[in-house]
Design a protein around this motif. Structure first.
Motif, PDB file in Angstrom:
ATOM      1  N   LEU A   1      -9.539   6.233  -2.606  1.00 60.84           N
ATOM      2  CA  LEU A   1      -8.784   5.956  -3.633  1.00 60.84           C
ATOM      3  C   LEU A   1      -7.574   4.850  -3.055  1.00 60.84           C
ATOM      4  CD1 LEU A   1      -7.817   9.267  -5.350  1.00 60.84           C
ATOM      5  CD2 LEU A   1      -9.061   7.410  -6.436  1.00 60.84           C
ATOM      6  N   HIS A   2      -7.403   4.960  -1.871  1.00 61.46           N
ATOM      7  CA  HIS A   2      -6.277   3.903  -1.414  1.00 61.46           C
ATOM      8  C   HIS A   2      -7.238   2.665  -1.141  1.00 61.46           C
ATOM      9  CE1 HIS A   2      -3.807   1.938   1.441  1.00 61.46           C
ATOM     10  NE2 HIS A   2      -4.775   1.882   2.261  1.00 61.46           N
ATOM     11  N   GLN A   3      -8.377   2.637  -0.767  1.00 54.44           N
ATOM     12  CA  GLN A   3      -9.339   1.329  -0.480  1.00 54.44           C
ATOM     13  C   GLN A   3      -9.484   0.935  -1.982  1.00 54.44           C
ATOM     14  OE1 GLN A   3      -9.810   4.202   1.270  1.00 54.44           O
ATOM     15  NE2 GLN A   3      -9.440   3.365   3.367  1.00 54.44           N
ATOM     16  N   THR A   4      -9.603   1.645  -3.041  1.00 52.51           N
ATOM     17  CA  THR A   4      -9.979   1.189  -4.247  1.00 52.51           C
ATOM     18  C   THR A   4      -8.814   0.282  -4.826  1.00 52.51           C
ATOM     19  OG1 THR A   4     -11.626   2.741  -4.767  1.00 52.51           O
ATOM     20  CG2 THR A   4     -10.567   1.885  -6.711  1.00 52.51           C
ATOM     21  N   LEU A   5      -7.606   1.446  -4.594  1.00 51.82           N
ATOM     22  CA  LEU A   5      -6.437   0.626  -5.167  1.00 51.82           C
ATOM     23  C   LEU A   5      -5.983  -0.920  -4.403  1.00 51.82           C
ATOM     24  CD1 LEU A   5      -3.841   3.491  -5.525  1.00 51.82           C
ATOM     25  CD2 LEU A   5      -4.604   2.215  -7.426  1.00 51.82           C
ATOM     26  N   MET A   6      -6.277  -0.609  -3.151  1.00 51.59           N
ATOM     27  CA  MET A   6      -5.902  -1.920  -2.366  1.00 51.59           C
ATOM     28  C   MET A   6      -7.158  -2.969  -2.216  1.00 51.59           C
ATOM     29  SD  MET A   6      -2.752  -1.805  -1.661  1.00 51.59           S
ATOM     30  CE  MET A   6      -2.638  -2.940  -0.396  1.00 51.59           C
ATOM     31  N   ALA A   7      -8.033  -2.871  -3.229  1.00 54.51           N
ATOM     32  CA  ALA A   7      -9.214  -3.674  -3.340  1.00 54.51           C
ATOM     33  C   ALA A   7      -8.768  -5.232  -3.280  1.00 54.51           C
ATOM     34  CB  ALA A   7     -10.188  -3.241  -4.384  1.00 54.51           C
ATOM     35  N   PRO A   8      -7.982  -5.565  -4.044  1.00 57.05           N
ATOM     36  CA  PRO A   8      -7.422  -6.904  -4.144  1.00 57.05           C
ATOM     37  C   PRO A   8      -7.027  -7.335  -2.682  1.00 57.05           C
ATOM     38  CG  PRO A   8      -6.571  -5.866  -5.949  1.00 57.05           C
ATOM     39  CD  PRO A   8      -7.225  -4.822  -5.079  1.00 57.05           C
ATOM     40  N   TRP A   9      -6.439  -6.529  -1.951  1.00 52.32           N
ATOM     41  CA  TRP A   9      -6.177  -7.095  -0.488  1.00 52.32           C
ATOM     42  C   TRP A   9      -7.377  -7.381   0.362  1.00 52.32           C
ATOM     43  CZ3 TRP A   9      -4.160  -9.367   3.400  1.00 52.32           C
ATOM     44  CH2 TRP A   9      -4.119  -8.668   4.747  1.00 52.32           C
ATOM     45  N   TYR A  10      -8.228  -6.065   0.289  1.00 52.20           N
ATOM     46  CA  TYR A  10      -9.539  -6.052   1.336  1.00 52.20           C
ATOM     47  C   TYR A  10     -10.342  -7.188   0.826  1.00 52.20           C
ATOM     48  CZ  TYR A  10      -7.650  -1.605   2.776  1.00 52.20           C
ATOM     49  OH  TYR A  10      -7.187  -0.594   3.502  1.00 52.20           O
ATOM     50  N   VAL A  11     -10.615  -7.434  -0.281  1.00 50.73           N
ATOM     51  CA  VAL A  11     -11.404  -8.427  -0.861  1.00 50.73           C
ATOM     52  C   VAL A  11     -10.790  -9.775  -0.453  1.00 50.73           C
ATOM     53  CG1 VAL A  11     -12.650  -9.595  -2.566  1.00 50.73           C
ATOM     54  CG2 VAL A  11     -12.715  -7.354  -2.768  1.00 50.73           C
ATOM     55  N   PHE A  12      -9.907 -10.124  -0.727  1.00 50.34           N
ATOM     56  CA  PHE A  12      -8.975 -11.411  -0.343  1.00 50.34           C
ATOM     57  C   PHE A  12      -8.827 -11.627   1.355  1.00 50.34           C
ATOM     58  CE2 PHE A  12      -4.992 -13.271   1.568  1.00 50.34           C
ATOM     59  CZ  PHE A  12      -5.355 -14.474   1.224  1.00 50.34           C
ATOM     60  N   GLU A  13      -8.831 -10.585   1.845  1.00 54.08           N
ATOM     61  CA  GLU A  13      -8.301 -10.725   3.409  1.00 54.08           C
ATOM     62  C   GLU A  13     -10.023 -11.019   4.091  1.00 54.08           C
ATOM     63  OE1 GLU A  13      -9.487  -9.266   7.261  1.00 54.08           O
ATOM     64  OE2 GLU A  13      -9.728  -7.926   5.743  1.00 54.08           O
ATOM     65  N   ARG A  14     -11.081 -10.436   3.436  1.00 48.58           N
ATOM     66  CA  ARG A  14     -12.361 -10.764   4.111  1.00 48.58           C
ATOM     67  C   ARG A  14     -12.845 -12.053   3.549  1.00 48.58           C
ATOM     68  NH1 ARG A  14     -14.880  -9.281   8.283  1.00 48.58           N
ATOM     69  NH2 ARG A  14     -14.646  -7.153   8.127  1.00 48.58           N
ATOM     70  N   ALA A  15     -12.575 -12.129   2.490  1.00 46.17           N
ATOM     71  CA  ALA A  15     -12.937 -13.632   1.918  1.00 46.17           C
ATOM     72  C   ALA A  15     -12.170 -14.895   2.531  1.00 46.17           C
ATOM     73  CB  ALA A  15     -12.564 -13.966   0.472  1.00 46.17           C
ATOM     74  N   TRP A  16     -10.935 -14.633   3.017  1.00 46.67           N
ATOM     75  CA  TRP A  16     -10.233 -15.461   3.790  1.00 46.67           C
ATOM     76  C   TRP A  16     -10.893 -15.807   5.109  1.00 46.67           C
ATOM     77  CZ3 TRP A  16      -5.103 -14.231   6.432  1.00 46.67           C
ATOM     78  CH2 TRP A  16      -4.198 -15.508   6.909  1.00 46.67           C
TER      79      TRP A  16
ATOM     80  N   GLY B   1       0.906  -1.294  -0.253  1.00 42.44           N
ATOM     81  CA  GLY B   1      -0.072  -0.130  -0.092  1.00 42.44           C
ATOM     82  C   GLY B   1       0.903   1.161   0.019  1.00 42.44           C
ATOM     83  N   ILE B   2       1.884   1.450   0.742  1.00 45.41           N
ATOM     84  CA  ILE B   2       2.572   2.453   0.848  1.00 45.41           C
ATOM     85  C   ILE B   2       3.499   2.584  -0.485  1.00 45.41           C
ATOM     86  CG2 ILE B   2       4.921   3.341   1.804  1.00 45.41           C
ATOM     87  CD1 ILE B   2       4.160   2.143   4.390  1.00 45.41           C
ATOM     88  N   ILE B   3       3.877   1.368  -0.968  1.00 47.57           N
ATOM     89  CA  ILE B   3       4.578   1.645  -2.535  1.00 47.57           C
ATOM     90  C   ILE B   3       3.648   2.104  -3.422  1.00 47.57           C
ATOM     91  CG2 ILE B   3       5.505   0.088  -4.390  1.00 47.57           C
ATOM     92  CD1 ILE B   3       6.648  -1.579  -2.117  1.00 47.57           C
TER      93      ILE B   3
END
Length: 385
Positions: free
Chosen positions: A290-305, A274-276
């Motif tokens: 915008l930050h959450q949109t760029l990091m959407a793959p992480w957020y979706v993966f983390e919640r799905a996990w 996220g910092i990079i």
């Protein structure tokens, strides 16, 4: 309880939701939902810390600054104490003269509380609603903001009450610590002592604060990852959600510990990414949404996990599509179920069936295959008992 085994299905869920097909609107919808979630989790969920400039030059300059830090802090604290004016012209530092009247300080503190308390409550309310929206959106693979907002109204309200109670407990624990620090520190500041003399007190109070904070953080993390999905699925309150979770979770404490340790490691890696990403986008990636949109793959993966791990603990905890969401209704058929091939016996008895005698009275004749199915309640889902 499958912790590492659930990461693969969670990764596939993320790819299916965000990349099959790719839709920028879907990304922004998830980004907004995860932004609401961050109102209670803070920092976008990544523990993001933007480095600050030192504002200084070489090593000798930095060394002189560090050597004068204690004296500077003590001088600032002493000046602040001296500015507080008590009756009969005395100040907190023991001298006389003009300064801030205590009534002014009380008014300032009261105004700050009047502003801060509603803001904290608002952030808790938006954050708990965002958490429930994130759970439901990932569970069904859709991020329709208005639909998720309406569907999680009751569940979000119940989670909000739980976090409001947790916030009250935290205040009851930490406000006395602040009072003790003030009572002990004020005489030292009044006497003009150096800030180093207060370090043992500050360290001791810090250790106590950390020890008190750990249980609150653990309860909050377990509520976020395990109890909230159960509350959403069954439409129950926090107390009943905890009861159902702990009935199963107390036998899988080792797996829960492994999950949180592994999640911390994965979250650290996601934070670095996220910092990079933020710096590569000229700091636009640090902006809310915008930050959450760029990091959407992480957020979706983390919640799905998390949902995969929870489903592995008990089928009753499965809130994934197919496990927790009701199946879409079948298209209307004026002739009902029926049909050959098992599962139609509950259909319209007046519907024509294969092999029926067209001249037989309605409801008689031989077709239809095996029984079962028909019109009945949908299979389990959000709000199921």
């Amino acid at each position: 309880m499958r912790v590492t085994e659930s990461m693969g299905p969670a990764w596939e869920t993320m790819k299916r939701i965000l990349f099959r097909p790719f839709n920028i609107g879907t990304w922004f919808s998830f980004g907004f939902i995860f932004f609401l979630q961050s109102c209670i989790e803070g920092g976008g969920g990544n523990g993001l810390n933007i480095p600050r400039g030192t504002g200084g030059g070489g090593g000798s300059h930095r060394g002189s600054d560090s050597g004068d830090t204690g004296n500077d802090l003590a001088r600032i604290a002493h000046d602040l104490a001296s500015s507080i004016h008590f009756p009969f012209g005395h100040t907190l530092s023991g001298g006389s003269g003009s300064g801030l009247d205590p009534s002014v300080i009380v008014i300032i503190v009261a105004i700050a509380c009047l502003i801060a308390i509603p803001m904290v409550i608002l952030m808790l309310w938006l954050g708990t609603r965002g958490q429930m929206m994130a759970i439901r959106s990932v569970a069904i693979g859709q991020a329709n903001v208005s639909e998720q907002w309406n569907a999680t109204r009751d569940a979000g309200g119940k989670l909000f009450k739980f976090h409001l109670a947790m916030t009250g407990i935290g205040l009851l624990m930490f406000v006395p610590l602040g009072g003790v620090a003030a009572v002990v520190a004020v005489p030292a500041i009044r006497d003009g002592e150096k800030i180093e003399s207060l370090l043992p007190l500050l360290i001791g109070l810090g250790v106590i604060a950390v020890l008190l904070m750990l249980p609150l953080l653990l309860v909050s993390a377990m509520a976020r990852n395990f109890v909230a999905p159960i509350m959403l699925k069954h439409g129950v309150g926090a107390r009943e959600g905890w009861k159902r979770f702990w009935a199963v979770g107390r036998g899988q404490v080792g797996g829960i510990i492994v999950f949180f340790l592994l999640r911390m490691l994965v979250s650290l890696g996601a934070g670095i990414v996220g910092i990079i990403a933020g710096f590569l986008t000229c700091c636009l990636g640090f902006l809310p949404v915008l930050h959450q949109t760029l990091m959407a793959p992480w957020y979706v993966f983390e919640r799905a996990w998390t949902l995969e791990v929870l489903a592995s603990m008990s089928p009753d905890f499965d809130v994934r599509s197919g496990g927790g969401e009701p199946a879409p209704p079948a298209p209307y058929n004026p002739y009902g179920g029926g049909g050959g091939g098992g599962g139609g016996g509950g259909g319209n008895p007046y519907a024509p069936q294969p092999g029926d005698n067209p001249y037989a009275p309605p409801g008689y004749g031989g077709g239809g295959g095996g029984g079962g199915g028909g019109f009945g309640p949908p299979p389990g889902g959000f709000g199921a008992p």
